[in-house]
Design a protein around this motif. Structure first.
Motif, PDB file in Angstrom:
ATOM      1  N   ALA A 216       0.792  -1.449  -0.317  1.00 53.39           N
ATOM      2  CA  ALA A 216      -0.050  -0.297  -0.038  1.00 53.39           C
ATOM      3  C   ALA A 216       0.766   0.928   0.028  1.00 53.39           C
ATOM      4  CB  ALA A 216      -1.236   0.064   1.168  1.00 53.39           C
ATOM      5  N   ILE A 217       2.345   1.385   0.401  1.00 49.39           N
ATOM      6  CA  ILE A 217       3.320   2.642   0.838  1.00 49.39           C
ATOM      7  C   ILE A 217       3.627   2.381  -0.135  1.00 49.39           C
ATOM      8  CG2 ILE A 217       4.766   3.404   2.015  1.00 49.39           C
ATOM      9  CD1 ILE A 217       3.556   2.542   4.508  1.00 49.39           C
ATOM     10  N   PHE A 218       3.828   1.361  -0.583  1.00 45.74           N
ATOM     11  CA  PHE A 218       4.703   1.170  -2.345  1.00 45.74           C
ATOM     12  C   PHE A 218       3.607   2.037  -4.256  1.00 45.74           C
ATOM     13  CE2 PHE A 218       8.050  -2.124  -1.238  1.00 45.74           C
ATOM     14  CZ  PHE A 218       9.160  -0.815  -1.937  1.00 45.74           C
ATOM     15  N   ALA A 219       2.038   1.806  -3.334  1.00 43.05           N
ATOM     16  CA  ALA A 219       1.597   2.481  -4.022  1.00 43.05           C
ATOM     17  C   ALA A 219       1.417   4.209  -4.125  1.00 43.05           C
ATOM     18  CB  ALA A 219       0.388   2.316  -4.254  1.00 43.05           C
ATOM     19  N   ILE A 220       1.925   4.361  -2.864  1.00 41.66           N
ATOM     20  CA  ILE A 220       1.729   6.317  -2.877  1.00 41.66           C
ATOM     21  C   ILE A 220       3.585   6.163  -3.379  1.00 41.66           C
ATOM     22  CG2 ILE A 220       2.342   7.687  -1.175  1.00 41.66           C
ATOM     23  CD1 ILE A 220      -0.949   6.937  -1.978  1.00 41.66           C
ATOM     24  N   THR A 221       5.016   5.786  -3.291  1.00 39.50           N
ATOM     25  CA  THR A 221       5.817   6.120  -3.324  1.00 39.50           C
ATOM     26  C   THR A 221       6.794   4.913  -3.494  1.00 39.50           C
ATOM     27  OG1 THR A 221       7.794   7.619  -2.665  1.00 39.50           O
ATOM     28  CG2 THR A 221       5.998   6.667  -1.024  1.00 39.50           C
ATOM     29  N   ASP A 222       7.199   5.161  -4.463  1.00 33.98           N
ATOM     30  CA  ASP A 222       8.716   4.413  -4.951  1.00 33.98           C
ATOM     31  C   ASP A 222       9.978   4.559  -3.860  1.00 33.98           C
ATOM     32  OD1 ASP A 222       9.336   5.287  -6.597  1.00 33.98           O
ATOM     33  OD2 ASP A 222       9.837   4.751  -8.751  1.00 33.98           O
ATOM     34  N   GLU A 223       9.897   5.510  -3.429  1.00 37.38           N
ATOM     35  CA  GLU A 223      11.178   6.039  -2.723  1.00 37.38           C
ATOM     36  C   GLU A 223      11.314   5.465  -1.828  1.00 37.38           C
ATOM     37  OE1 GLU A 223      13.254   8.058  -3.791  1.00 37.38           O
ATOM     38  OE2 GLU A 223      12.413   8.900  -5.284  1.00 37.38           O
ATOM     39  N   VAL A 224      12.296   4.188  -1.180  1.00 35.06           N
ATOM     40  CA  VAL A 224      12.392   3.560  -0.061  1.00 35.06           C
ATOM     41  C   VAL A 224      13.482   3.962   1.100  1.00 35.06           C
ATOM     42  CG1 VAL A 224      14.093   1.528   0.411  1.00 35.06           C
ATOM     43  CG2 VAL A 224      13.895   1.333  -1.729  1.00 35.06           C
ATOM     44  N   PHE A 225      13.798   5.345   1.088  1.00 33.44           N
ATOM     45  CA  PHE A 225      13.724   6.036   2.254  1.00 33.44           C
ATOM     46  C   PHE A 225      12.533   5.944   2.761  1.00 33.44           C
ATOM     47  CE2 PHE A 225      14.852  10.551   4.103  1.00 33.44           C
ATOM     48  CZ  PHE A 225      15.440   9.836   5.359  1.00 33.44           C
ATOM     49  N   LEU A 226      11.822   7.027   2.036  1.00 40.62           N
ATOM     50  CA  LEU A 226       9.745   7.051   2.533  1.00 40.62           C
ATOM     51  C   LEU A 226       9.266   6.158   2.788  1.00 40.62           C
ATOM     52  CD1 LEU A 226       8.887  10.126   0.055  1.00 40.62           C
ATOM     53  CD2 LEU A 226      10.320  10.423   2.012  1.00 40.62           C
ATOM     54  N   VAL A 227       8.878   5.149   2.279  1.00 42.17           N
ATOM     55  CA  VAL A 227       8.644   3.698   2.184  1.00 42.17           C
ATOM     56  C   VAL A 227       8.802   3.183   4.298  1.00 42.17           C
ATOM     57  CG1 VAL A 227       7.922   1.509   1.763  1.00 42.17           C
ATOM     58  CG2 VAL A 227       8.183   2.518   0.000  1.00 42.17           C
ATOM     59  N   PHE A 228      10.185   3.298   3.997  1.00 40.98           N
ATOM     60  CA  PHE A 228      11.015   2.882   5.614  1.00 40.98           C
ATOM     61  C   PHE A 228      10.562   3.324   6.263  1.00 40.98           C
ATOM     62  CE2 PHE A 228      14.439   3.058   8.638  1.00 40.98           C
ATOM     63  CZ  PHE A 228      13.695   1.611   9.297  1.00 40.98           C
ATOM     64  N   THR A 229      10.256   4.930   6.213  1.00 41.60           N
ATOM     65  CA  THR A 229      10.613   5.756   7.224  1.00 41.60           C
ATOM     66  C   THR A 229       9.074   6.642   7.551  1.00 41.60           C
ATOM     67  OG1 THR A 229      10.526   7.556   5.571  1.00 41.60           O
ATOM     68  CG2 THR A 229      12.358   7.076   7.091  1.00 41.60           C
ATOM     69  N   SER A 230       8.274   6.307   6.822  1.00 41.83           N
ATOM     70  CA  SER A 230       6.494   6.832   6.651  1.00 41.83           C
ATOM     71  C   SER A 230       5.894   4.902   7.897  1.00 41.83           C
ATOM     72  CB  SER A 230       5.505   6.471   5.366  1.00 41.83           C
ATOM     73  OG  SER A 230       6.050   5.423   5.325  1.00 41.83           O
ATOM     74  N   ASN A 231       6.967   4.083   7.575  1.00 37.89           N
ATOM     75  CA  ASN A 231       6.804   3.131   7.491  1.00 37.89           C
ATOM     76  C   ASN A 231       7.081   1.924   9.575  1.00 37.89           C
ATOM     77  OD1 ASN A 231       5.764  -0.644   8.669  1.00 37.89           O
ATOM     78  ND2 ASN A 231       5.617  -0.064   6.409  1.00 37.89           N
ATOM     79  N   ALA A 232       8.148   2.924   9.579  1.00 39.94           N
ATOM     80  CA  ALA A 232       9.075   2.213  11.156  1.00 39.94           C
ATOM     81  C   ALA A 232       8.409   3.927  12.065  1.00 39.94           C
ATOM     82  CB  ALA A 232      10.663   2.890  11.218  1.00 39.94           C
ATOM     83  N   PHE A 233       8.269   5.005  11.599  1.00 38.41           N
ATOM     84  CA  PHE A 233       7.709   6.309  12.385  1.00 38.41           C
ATOM     85  C   PHE A 233       5.620   5.954  12.661  1.00 38.41           C
ATOM     86  CE2 PHE A 233      11.404   8.725  10.829  1.00 38.41           C
ATOM     87  CZ  PHE A 233      11.395   8.444  12.379  1.00 38.41           C
ATOM     88  N   ALA A 234       5.597   5.116  12.214  1.00 37.82           N
ATOM     89  CA  ALA A 234       3.853   4.605  11.864  1.00 37.82           C
ATOM     90  C   ALA A 234       4.057   3.131  13.607  1.00 37.82           C
ATOM     91  CB  ALA A 234       3.118   4.378  11.318  1.00 37.82           C
ATOM     92  N   ILE A 235       4.847   2.770  13.157  1.00 38.62           N
ATOM     93  CA  ILE A 235       5.465   1.396  14.356  1.00 38.62           C
ATOM     94  C   ILE A 235       5.369   2.006  15.692  1.00 38.62           C
ATOM     95  CG2 ILE A 235       5.938  -1.108  14.338  1.00 38.62           C
ATOM     96  CD1 ILE A 235       5.664  -1.309  11.652  1.00 38.62           C
ATOM     97  N   LEU A 236       5.906   2.453  15.423  1.00 40.16           N
ATOM     98  CA  LEU A 236       7.109   2.929  17.135  1.00 40.16           C
ATOM     99  C   LEU A 236       5.675   3.254  17.833  1.00 40.16           C
ATOM    100  CD1 LEU A 236       9.965   5.230  16.111  1.00 40.16           C
ATOM    101  CD2 LEU A 236      10.423   3.039  17.538  1.00 40.16           C
ATOM    102  N   GLY A 237       4.455   4.033  17.192  1.00 39.99           N
ATOM    103  CA  GLY A 237       3.590   4.035  17.825  1.00 39.99           C
ATOM    104  C   GLY A 237       2.599   3.167  18.528  1.00 39.99           C
ATOM    105  N   LEU A 238       2.863   2.192  17.843  1.00 38.50           N
ATOM    106  CA  LEU A 238       1.896   0.781  17.856  1.00 38.50           C
ATOM    107  C   LEU A 238       1.130   0.099  19.282  1.00 38.50           C
ATOM    108  CD1 LEU A 238       0.361  -1.495  16.207  1.00 38.50           C
ATOM    109  CD2 LEU A 238       2.058  -2.889  16.036  1.00 38.50           C
ATOM    110  N   ARG A 239       2.808   0.324  20.304  1.00 38.47           N
ATOM    111  CA  ARG A 239       2.820  -0.245  21.828  1.00 38.47           C
ATOM    112  C   ARG A 239       1.484   1.220  22.323  1.00 38.47           C
ATOM    113  NH1 ARG A 239       7.143   0.305  20.404  1.00 38.47           N
ATOM    114  NH2 ARG A 239       7.625   1.900  21.437  1.00 38.47           N
ATOM    115  N   ALA A 240       2.134   2.358  22.463  1.00 39.42           N
ATOM    116  CA  ALA A 240       0.937   3.064  22.540  1.00 39.42           C
ATOM    117  C   ALA A 240      -0.798   3.612  22.063  1.00 39.42           C
ATOM    118  CB  ALA A 240       1.551   4.802  22.864  1.00 39.42           C
ATOM    119  N   MET A 241      -0.727   2.860  20.775  1.00 39.28           N
ATOM    120  CA  MET A 241      -1.786   2.677  20.545  1.00 39.28           C
ATOM    121  C   MET A 241      -2.855   1.846  20.756  1.00 39.28           C
ATOM    122  SD  MET A 241      -2.542   2.206  15.964  1.00 39.28           S
ATOM    123  CE  MET A 241      -2.606   4.332  15.987  1.00 39.28           C
TER     124      MET A 241
END
Length: 314
Positions: A216-241
């Motif tokens: 789904a994120i690759f559908a937005i961008t094929d920039e690996v840096f953006l795919v990884f960082t958007s995924n990582a920063f969203a996952i970091l808040g999963l515990r608190a969520m």
């Protein structure tokens, strides 16, 4: 035009992630029940970190890259709500004491970051060398979106998990928890505790969810840096969520329709990529609109209801 991301930028991002994980681990070094206020405060920290990095991307690489990052972050953050519901069911199935749940989620998120980085790298290589994979991802997202809209219930069967079955064949599993420990010694033999079993269940479940979220994120961008960082920063808040929303999951009854619409949209975006490139601002508008309508409708429907999602309590 591809982003020019120097090696030190990658190192800085990984460094920030490791520092924040270390701070989180230190703050929760003693087993305790994470209350609503604590979860709310940590959720604020993680969201501020994720959005703050988006501002950095916007300033350094421009509004187009910033919009791609934000769209990817919103998709991953929204799909994480499904993870929250499944984690609640898993904790209920294994009867995990509430004071031990954060420990499981911490190591679960740590493993998720590693596995998703590997998946993102593999996806980037496939898309670079095999253009037809783009259509495969798009078709898969369309199928997943339709399936999500048609099925309201999430079923969890840890007893059927092949990884857990393999664990039980390799090492005995105790019938009770031993505090925060994953492994113990019983009768002179090394044994796994139920805490390790539930960690493996959480990890394998997240891998299944990654099959949806990463394309789904690759559908937005094929920039690996953006795919990884958007995924990582969203996952970091999963515990608190989890601790913030687990008891209120009954209030998000329509969210799956919003998520389904987003997946169908990004799937169609992938399939149409060679015909018409949907602008980033339009993608962002559609994603925010679908999720906003779904959440708003859910809140209106359940504004006078009370209750808890099964499997939250110890």
């Amino acid at each position: 035009m591809s982003l020019q991301v120097p090696w030190w930028a990658w190192a800085a991002v990984v460094g920030v992630i490791l520092v924040m994980l270390a701070i989180d681990l230190f703050a929760h070094r003693k087993a305790h029940v994470v209350g609503f206020r604590e979860a709310l405060a940590w959720s604020g920290v993680w969201v501020a970190l994720g959005l703050g990095f988006g501002v950095v991307v916007w300033r350094v690489w421009g509004p187009d890259a910033g919009g791609q990052y934000l769209a990817g972050y919103l998709i991953e953050k929204s799909l994480a709500v499904d993870n929250v519901f499944v984690f609640a069911l898993l904790f209920g199935f294994f009867a995990v004491p509430r004071e031990l749940q954060h420990r499981v989620l911490f190591y679960g998120v740590l493993g998720a970051l590693v596995f998703r980085a590997a998946f993102i790298g593999a996806g980037a290589v496939l898309l670079e060398h095999f253009h037809w994979v783009l259509y495969l991802f798009g078709a898969f997202l369309l199928y997943t979106g339709v399936k999500m809209a048609r099925h309201s219930a999430v079923e969890v069967h840890p007893d059927r998990n092949p990884v857990l079955r393999a664990l039980r064949r390799l090492i005995p599993v105790t019938d009770r928890f031993h505090g925060r420990r994953f492994l113990v010694s019983e009768n002179g033999r090394r044994a796994a505790t139920p805490l390790l079993a539930v960690l493996i269940a959480v990890e394998t479940t997240d891998i299944v969810f990654a099959v949806d979220s990463i394309p789904a994120i690759f559908a937005i961008t094929d920039e690996v840096f953006l795919v990884f960082t958007s995924n990582a920063f969203a996952i970091l808040g999963l515990r608190a969520m989890y601790f913030l929303l687990a008891g209120a999951m009954h209030r998000f009854g329509y969210l799956r329709y919003g998520l389904a619409a987003v997946l169908v949209f990004v799937g169609a975006k992938m399939l149409l990529a060679d015909v018409y490139a949907i602008p980033v601002w339009l993608s962002l508008l559609v994603i925010v609109g679908c999720l906003g309508v779904a959440i708003g409708a859910s809140m209106l429907k359940t504004r006078n209801t009370v209750g808890n999602t099964p499997g939250i309590t110890s």
